[in-house]
Design an enzyme around this catalytic site. Structure first.
Site, PDB file in Angstrom:
ATOM      1  N   PRO A 103       0.200 -14.342  -9.013  1.00  0.00           N
ATOM      2  CA  PRO A 103       0.048 -15.751  -9.410  1.00  0.00           C
ATOM      3  C   PRO A 103       0.927 -16.125 -10.599  1.00  0.00           C
ATOM      4  O   PRO A 103       1.070 -17.300 -10.919  1.00  0.00           O
ATOM      5  CB  PRO A 103      -1.435 -15.875  -9.760  1.00  0.00           C
ATOM      6  CG  PRO A 103      -1.821 -14.497 -10.204  1.00  0.00           C
ATOM      7  CD  PRO A 103      -1.012 -13.558  -9.338  1.00  0.00           C
ATOM      8  N   GLY A 119       4.186 -14.977 -10.695  1.00  0.00           N
ATOM      9  CA  GLY A 119       5.430 -14.341 -10.291  1.00  0.00           C
ATOM     10  C   GLY A 119       5.122 -12.861 -10.150  1.00  0.00           C
ATOM     11  O   GLY A 119       3.975 -12.475  -9.942  1.00  0.00           O
ATOM     12  N   THR A 120       6.106 -12.016 -10.310  1.00  0.00           N
ATOM     13  CA  THR A 120       5.830 -10.601 -10.061  1.00  0.00           C
ATOM     14  C   THR A 120       6.731  -9.728 -10.907  1.00  0.00           C
ATOM     15  O   THR A 120       7.583 -10.215 -11.650  1.00  0.00           O
ATOM     16  CB  THR A 120       6.015 -10.289  -8.567  1.00  0.00           C
ATOM     17  OG1 THR A 120       5.689  -8.927  -8.345  1.00  0.00           O
ATOM     18  CG2 THR A 120       7.442 -10.536  -8.116  1.00  0.00           C
ATOM     19  N   TRP A 122      11.462  -3.850  -3.962  1.00  0.00           N
ATOM     20  CA  TRP A 122      10.630  -4.647  -3.038  1.00  0.00           C
ATOM     21  C   TRP A 122      10.491  -6.109  -3.454  1.00  0.00           C
ATOM     22  O   TRP A 122       9.767  -6.871  -2.828  1.00  0.00           O
ATOM     23  CB  TRP A 122       9.258  -4.012  -2.857  1.00  0.00           C
ATOM     24  CG  TRP A 122       8.489  -3.793  -4.127  1.00  0.00           C
ATOM     25  CD1 TRP A 122       8.650  -2.778  -5.015  1.00  0.00           C
ATOM     26  CD2 TRP A 122       7.424  -4.599  -4.665  1.00  0.00           C
ATOM     27  NE1 TRP A 122       7.778  -2.900  -6.067  1.00  0.00           N
ATOM     28  CE2 TRP A 122       7.004  -4.009  -5.872  1.00  0.00           C
ATOM     29  CE3 TRP A 122       6.784  -5.765  -4.231  1.00  0.00           C
ATOM     30  CZ2 TRP A 122       5.980  -4.541  -6.660  1.00  0.00           C
ATOM     31  CZ3 TRP A 122       5.759  -6.296  -5.021  1.00  0.00           C
ATOM     32  CH2 TRP A 122       5.365  -5.683  -6.220  1.00  0.00           C
ATOM     33  N   SER A 141      -2.686  -7.063 -15.060  1.00  0.00           N
ATOM     34  CA  SER A 141      -2.110  -6.739 -16.362  1.00  0.00           C
ATOM     35  C   SER A 141      -2.788  -5.497 -16.894  1.00  0.00           C
ATOM     36  O   SER A 141      -3.987  -5.309 -16.725  1.00  0.00           O
ATOM     37  CB  SER A 141      -2.304  -7.883 -17.358  1.00  0.00           C
ATOM     38  OG  SER A 141      -1.728  -7.500 -18.602  1.00  0.00           O
ATOM     39  N   TYR A 169      -3.167   2.305  -4.184  1.00  0.00           N
ATOM     40  CA  TYR A 169      -2.720   2.158  -5.578  1.00  0.00           C
ATOM     41  C   TYR A 169      -2.877   3.480  -6.336  1.00  0.00           C
ATOM     42  O   TYR A 169      -2.434   3.606  -7.474  1.00  0.00           O
ATOM     43  CB  TYR A 169      -3.526   1.071  -6.315  1.00  0.00           C
ATOM     44  CG  TYR A 169      -3.338  -0.325  -5.770  1.00  0.00           C
ATOM     45  CD1 TYR A 169      -2.423  -0.606  -4.762  1.00  0.00           C
ATOM     46  CD2 TYR A 169      -4.099  -1.378  -6.277  1.00  0.00           C
ATOM     47  CE1 TYR A 169      -2.271  -1.895  -4.274  1.00  0.00           C
ATOM     48  CE2 TYR A 169      -3.942  -2.676  -5.797  1.00  0.00           C
ATOM     49  CZ  TYR A 169      -3.036  -2.925  -4.788  1.00  0.00           C
ATOM     50  OH  TYR A 169      -2.895  -4.198  -4.301  1.00  0.00           O
ATOM     51  N   GLU A 207      -4.853  -5.002   4.558  1.00  0.00           N
ATOM     52  CA  GLU A 207      -3.849  -5.239   3.508  1.00  0.00           C
ATOM     53  C   GLU A 207      -2.563  -5.865   4.048  1.00  0.00           C
ATOM     54  O   GLU A 207      -1.941  -6.696   3.381  1.00  0.00           O
ATOM     55  CB  GLU A 207      -3.529  -3.899   2.813  1.00  0.00           C
ATOM     56  CG  GLU A 207      -2.695  -4.055   1.571  1.00  0.00           C
ATOM     57  CD  GLU A 207      -2.792  -2.835   0.639  1.00  0.00           C
ATOM     58  OE1 GLU A 207      -2.055  -2.821  -0.348  1.00  0.00           O
ATOM     59  OE2 GLU A 207      -3.595  -1.910   0.901  1.00  0.00           O
ATOM     60  N   ILE A 238      -4.583  -9.360 -20.760  1.00  0.00           N
ATOM     61  CA  ILE A 238      -5.856  -9.355 -20.020  1.00  0.00           C
ATOM     62  C   ILE A 238      -6.776 -10.420 -20.627  1.00  0.00           C
ATOM     63  O   ILE A 238      -7.421 -11.189 -19.915  1.00  0.00           O
ATOM     64  CB  ILE A 238      -6.514  -7.954 -20.062  1.00  0.00           C
ATOM     65  CG1 ILE A 238      -5.714  -6.982 -19.171  1.00  0.00           C
ATOM     66  CG2 ILE A 238      -7.969  -8.012 -19.616  1.00  0.00           C
ATOM     67  CD1 ILE A 238      -6.151  -5.534 -19.278  1.00  0.00           C
ATOM     68  N   GLY A 255      -9.771 -12.689 -10.978  1.00  0.00           N
ATOM     69  CA  GLY A 255     -10.026 -11.257 -10.958  1.00  0.00           C
ATOM     70  C   GLY A 255      -8.876 -10.537 -11.633  1.00  0.00           C
ATOM     71  O   GLY A 255      -7.842 -11.131 -11.932  1.00  0.00           O
TER      72      GLY A 255
END
Length: 328
Positions: A223, A225-226, A232, A276, A60, A122, A282, A24
């Site tokens: 998935p 990393g971030t 945070w 992304s 968001y 969440e 994407i 997704g």
């Protein structure tokens, strides 16, 4: 995990008879720095590329854009509503049972849709209800609220019975918290999923195994990393996508390290929701169905696990229901 997944057909069954696509598009972008319209353009492009699963949330601040993109793609005949899988999330200020349905209705109104496909809690820790999603006192300390996860879950079950969501799930729940729901007296609908951080540096073997045993699909966020947002994110960990093992396996298949990391999770039945807003990425992130990793490569990637969590959310670690103190 079957290796015959295709870009047209990569859905796996949920325990309530519904299905979830294995990849997704995550839609979170910092509302302070993301230009207006970015999520809208990204979701439209993603649908054209072949994505059918979108992961969003009221907090968001862009669900109106995501919903508009989905509605326009339905209106122009590209997809039907039933082709799209949308996951929305119940935020921590809406845990009291009487606030659950209004929160979901707000998401539906913002999206302009009649139902979501999956609605999840969440984060297991409740915050003080009110207009502020991140309530703080005059000293800048977060204001928490007593959490009764079972009562929240019962209110969610009523939402499913009312047709506002097709499936119900969890996010950031540890084993003890999942068990609380599964053992709830009079449980009507089992959680179908648990959305957790999951990537080659944090493979989650124990929680993954526990979820599998209970027929709960794991959805892996971050998935790849971030982001490196120090407010945070744990920055002690090196960037995942520069890992030599992922890069070298990618060379063999003419793929990049991100595609290898995504394929790794998908191949072990973990749903991935890479975020992304870059058209190039994407497209690339979706191109994971024309190759498969060998058992040996899967083991090599599993061996990269450092048990390092990027998304620690330490600012809430003093909440009684903070989920990450437990081993899993």
């Amino acid at each position: 995990m079957n290796k015959t997944l295709s870009s047209e057909n990569h859905s796996i069954p949920l325990n309530d008879g519904n299905k979830i696509p294995l990849i997704g598009l995550g839609t979170y972008g910092d509302p302070r720095t993301t230009p207006k319209g970015t999520a809208y353009e990204s979701v439209k492009l993603a649908i054209d590329v072949g994505y059918r699963h979108f992961d969003g949330a009221l907090v968001y601040f862009n669900e109106h854009e995501v919903g508009r993109a989905i509605r326009e793609k339905i209106a122009d005949g590209t997809v039907k509503r039933e082709d799209i899988f949308y996951c929305g999330k119940l935020w921590s200020t809406f845990h009291p049972p009487e606030l659950v349905r209004p929160a979901l209705e707000k998401t539906l109104k913002t999206l302009g849709l009649d139902y979501v496909d999956l609605y999840i809690i969440e984060f297991p820790a409740a915050f003080k209800p009110g207009d502020d999603f991140y309530p703080k006192d005059e000293n800048g300390k977060y204001i928490y609220h007593d959490t009764d996860l079972c009562a929240t879950w019962e209110a969610l079950e009523a939402c499913k019975d009312a047709g506002l969501t097709k499936s119900l799930g969890l996010s950031n729940f540890n084993r003890r918290q999942i068990e609380l729901i599964l053992k709830k007296p009079g449980l009507k609908h089992r959680p179908v999923s648990n959305q957790i951080e999951c990537h080659p540096y944090f493979t989650q073997p124990k929680l993954l195994n526990y979820c599998r045993e209970n027929d709960i699909v794991v959805v892996g966020y971050s998935p790849l990393g971030t982001s490196r947002d120090a407010s945070w994110v744990n920055l002690k960990c090196p960037p995942l996508l520069e890992d030599e093992v992922l890069v070298s396996i990618g060379k063999k298949y003419n793929k990049n390290s991100a595609q290898v990391a995504l394929r790794f999770n998908v191949q072990r039945g973990v749903v991935v929701i890479p975020k992304s807003f870059s058209p190039k990425r994407i497209k690339e992130n979706f191109q994971i169905f024309d190759f498969s990793l060998t058992d040996e490569e899967m083991r090599a990637i599993e061996g990269l696990n450092k048990n390092i969590r990027f998304v620690e959310l330490l600012m809430w670690s003093d909440h009684p229901e903070y989920p990450f103190h437990d081993e899993y």
